[in-house]
Design a protein around this motif. Structure first.
Motif: not given
Length: 215
Positions: A85-87, A107, A109, A115, A117, A164, A187-188, A191-192
């Motif tokens: 998964e990546h931005a 994102f 994946g 997804t 955000c 990001v 939940r996010w 990812r950061f």
């Protein structure tokens, strides 16, 4: 006859009765041990006849029971590999009178699943709000069109890495102020993790014509 096992003749084995065939393969396996594996595998998968194939499989089983077996074959790679998964894309609004702006980060994946955000970031508070979820490309484009039509502030696409980084800056504010982002951000947060603050954009060289005009 196989190179790995001299004396093992598939054609001769095919003429033997079941008991004699089993004895011949057992004797062969006992005599050669691990060196018998290639020949037995060839017989088990070959065209020498059903009885020979079954006998070879029994011989392989007996060897395996003694701890003599071929290394396990590596697991087959999936036809479609699971992506990391990546931005992939990002958008940002202008800053309102309270120092807040919206940030959208898509994102991508597993198997290209997307997804969205959706965050509200504030220059002095950090993360103010968080929402989002799975989204299709068609729905994303529709949401963007509706947003641009309804928003009074500018809404532009930017480098996902910079977006990001802006979130990382907001999280740094929380750490400095000993505050926490809203619960909806939990939940996010993964990812950061480890993201670095956004670099300061390089200043563009002034336009000589404008400088001369201002002089």
């Amino acid at each position: 006859m196989t190179d790995a096992a001299p004396g093992l003749d598939a054609a001769r084995l095919a003429t033997l009765g079941e008991a004699a065939l089993d004895d011949a393969l057992r004797t062969f396996a006992d005599a050669h041990g691990a060196a018998a594996l290639p020949a037995l595998h060839d017989l088990a998968a070959g065209a020498a006849g059903r009885a020979v194939r079954r006998g070879a499989r029994r011989a392989l089983y007996r060897l395996a029971q003694r701890g003599v077996a071929s290394p396990a074959a590596p697991a087959a790679r999936p036809i479609v590999e699971r992506g990391v998964e990546h931005a992939a894309r990002a958008w940002i609004s202008g800053v309102d009178g309270h120092g807040s702006r919206a940030v959208w980060i898509v994102f991508e994946g597993a198997y290209g699943a997307a997804t969205l955000c959706s965050l509200i970031l504030n220059d002095t508070v950090g993360v103010v709000d968080a929402a989002g979820g799975a989204i299709t490309k068609k729905r994303l484009e529709a949401e963007l069109a509706a947003l641009r039509a309804s928003q009074k502030l500018p809404w532009v696409e930017l480098d996902p890495a910079r977006a990001v980084g802006l979130v990382a800056e907001a999280l740094a504010l929380h750490r400095a102020r000993a505050t926490a982002p809203p619960a909806a951000f939990a939940r996010w947060a993964p990812r950061f993790g480890g993201a670095a603050p956004a670099p300061v954009p390089e200043l563009q060289a002034p336009d000589p014509a404008l400088v001369e005009r201002a002089a």
